[in-house]
Design a protein around this motif. Structure first.
Motif, short mmCIF file in Angstrom:
data_model
loop_
_atom_site.label_atom_id
_atom_site.label_comp_id
_atom_site.label_asym_id
_atom_site.label_seq_id
_atom_site.Cartn_x
_atom_site.Cartn_y
_atom_site.Cartn_z
N ALA A 1 80.36 78.44 53.85
CA ALA A 1 79.10 78.88 54.39
C ALA A 1 79.48 78.45 55.93
CB ALA A 1 77.89 78.07 53.93
N ARG A 2 79.29 79.28 56.79
CA ARG A 2 79.87 79.15 58.16
C ARG A 2 78.61 78.84 59.10
NH1 ARG A 2 84.45 81.42 56.53
NH2 ARG A 2 83.80 83.55 56.30
N PHE A 3 77.37 79.26 58.44
CA PHE A 3 76.15 79.03 59.29
C PHE A 3 75.53 77.73 59.04
CE2 PHE A 3 76.42 83.72 59.38
CZ PHE A 3 76.06 84.06 60.74
N ALA A 4 75.20 76.95 59.90
CA ALA A 4 74.46 75.47 59.93
C ALA A 4 73.28 75.23 60.74
CB ALA A 4 75.58 74.49 60.17
N LYS A 5 72.48 74.91 60.18
CA LYS A 5 71.15 74.91 61.16
C LYS A 5 71.42 73.56 62.16
CE LYS A 5 66.18 73.66 60.61
NZ LYS A 5 64.89 73.61 59.77
N ASN A 6 71.66 72.65 61.73
CA ASN A 6 72.28 71.68 62.74
C ASN A 6 73.43 71.14 62.68
OD1 ASN A 6 69.46 71.00 64.04
ND2 ASN A 6 68.86 70.68 61.97
N VAL A 7 74.54 70.70 63.76
CA VAL A 7 75.69 70.35 63.72
C VAL A 7 75.87 68.88 64.89
CG1 VAL A 7 78.06 70.91 64.24
CG2 VAL A 7 76.48 72.39 63.09
N LYS A 8 76.49 67.93 64.18
CA LYS A 8 76.66 66.82 65.10
C LYS A 8 78.34 66.48 64.98
CE LYS A 8 74.90 62.24 66.33
NZ LYS A 8 74.02 61.16 65.80
N VAL A 9 78.83 66.55 66.34
CA VAL A 9 80.28 66.32 66.49
C VAL A 9 80.51 65.00 67.26
CG1 VAL A 9 82.50 66.99 67.09
CG2 VAL A 9 80.69 68.76 66.04
N LEU A 10 81.24 64.18 66.74
CA LEU A 10 81.61 62.95 67.45
C LEU A 10 83.23 62.96 67.92
CD1 LEU A 10 79.67 60.00 65.73
CD2 LEU A 10 79.12 61.25 67.65
N THR A 11 83.60 63.20 69.15
CA THR A 11 85.12 63.24 69.21
C THR A 11 85.52 62.44 70.60
OG1 THR A 11 86.93 64.74 69.83
CG2 THR A 11 84.70 65.25 70.47
N PHE A 12 86.62 61.94 70.61
CA PHE A 12 87.31 61.27 71.92
C PHE A 12 87.94 62.29 72.54
CE2 PHE A 12 86.91 57.64 68.77
CZ PHE A 12 86.44 56.68 69.80
N LYS A 13 88.05 63.38 72.16
CA LYS A 13 88.86 64.53 72.98
C LYS A 13 87.81 65.31 73.69
CE LYS A 13 92.60 63.81 70.20
NZ LYS A 13 93.79 64.08 70.11
N ASP A 14 88.52 66.40 74.57
CA ASP A 14 87.64 67.26 75.28
C ASP A 14 86.79 68.07 74.64
OD1 ASP A 14 89.06 66.27 77.48
OD2 ASP A 14 90.37 67.90 77.76
N VAL A 15 85.66 68.54 75.22
CA VAL A 15 84.78 69.44 74.61
C VAL A 15 84.50 70.27 75.71
CG1 VAL A 15 82.34 69.84 73.87
CG2 VAL A 15 83.57 67.48 73.49
N ASN A 16 84.41 71.65 75.45
CA ASN A 16 84.29 72.82 76.30
C ASN A 16 82.96 73.55 75.88
OD1 ASN A 16 84.91 74.43 78.56
ND2 ASN A 16 85.85 76.06 77.01
N VAL A 17 81.86 73.78 76.56
CA VAL A 17 80.72 74.28 76.62
C VAL A 17 80.83 75.63 77.52
CG1 VAL A 17 78.29 74.26 76.22
CG2 VAL A 17 79.64 72.32 75.68
N GLU A 18 80.50 76.67 76.89
CA GLU A 18 80.44 77.77 77.85
C GLU A 18 79.12 78.89 77.59
OE1 GLU A 18 83.97 80.44 78.10
OE2 GLU A 18 85.01 78.70 77.92
N GLU A 19 78.53 79.11 78.30
CA GLU A 19 77.12 79.99 78.03
C GLU A 19 77.72 81.33 78.06
OE1 GLU A 19 72.56 80.65 79.60
OE2 GLU A 19 73.82 79.35 80.74
N LEU A 20 77.40 82.07 77.03
CA LEU A 20 77.64 83.47 76.88
C LEU A 20 76.81 84.31 77.76
CD1 LEU A 20 78.43 83.64 72.82
CD2 LEU A 20 80.23 83.91 75.02
N GLN A 21 77.21 85.45 78.41
CA GLN A 21 76.47 86.32 79.02
C GLN A 21 76.84 87.62 78.17
OE1 GLN A 21 77.41 86.48 83.26
NE2 GLN A 21 77.21 84.38 83.22
N ASP A 22 75.83 88.69 78.49
CA ASP A 22 75.91 89.96 77.88
C ASP A 22 77.54 90.46 77.85
OD1 ASP A 22 73.47 89.88 77.02
OD2 ASP A 22 72.56 91.01 78.62
N SER A 23 77.93 90.56 79.00
CA SER A 23 79.11 90.94 79.28
C SER A 23 80.40 90.37 78.55
CB SER A 23 79.70 91.12 80.55
OG SER A 23 79.82 89.77 81.36
N ASP A 24 80.23 89.01 78.01
CA ASP A 24 81.27 88.28 77.31
C ASP A 24 81.33 88.72 75.95
OD1 ASP A 24 81.52 86.76 79.75
OD2 ASP A 24 80.29 85.27 79.22
#
Length: 102
Positions: free
Chosen positions: A73-96
């Motif tokens: 099951a790949r859908f999750a209501k809530n996810v929490k991740v703890l990491t010492f590594k890089d995190v990349n967050v990108e906002e999707l736009q319609d063209s993306d």
């Protein structure tokens, strides 16, 4: 199961996962990449935490989809991740989110 059978199975699972990604990406607002997984989600919050001099990221996501071929099951209501590594967050736009037809 032979190594060839296992490789064929994993290739089929990855193709299936890509097709699922293509079908669901348009309903999400953000793409979040961590060192271990790729997530699609509609809400994300990243906090930098520090304990004992070591900094780490606390990433909280809501309404998420997880790129992982081994999850049933790949859908999750809530996810929490703890990491010492890089995190990349990108906002999707319609063209993306416009993917080529299959």
């Amino acid at each position: 199961m032979s190594a060839e059978d296992l490789e064929r199975y994993e290739n089929e699972m990855e193709l299936s996962l890509y097709r699922e990604y293509r079908d669901v990406v348009s309903i999400f607002k953000y793409v979040v990449e961590t060192d271990r997984r790729l997530y699609l989600c509609n809400a994300v919050d990243v906090k930098v935490r520090s304990e004992s001099g070591d900094a780490y990221f606390e990433v909280t996501m809501a309404d998420a989809w997880v790129w992982d071929i081994y999850r049933p099951a790949r859908f999750a209501k809530n996810v929490k991740v703890l990491t010492f590594k890089d995190v990349n967050v990108e906002e999707l736009q319609d063209s993306d989110v416009k993917l080529p037809p299959s």
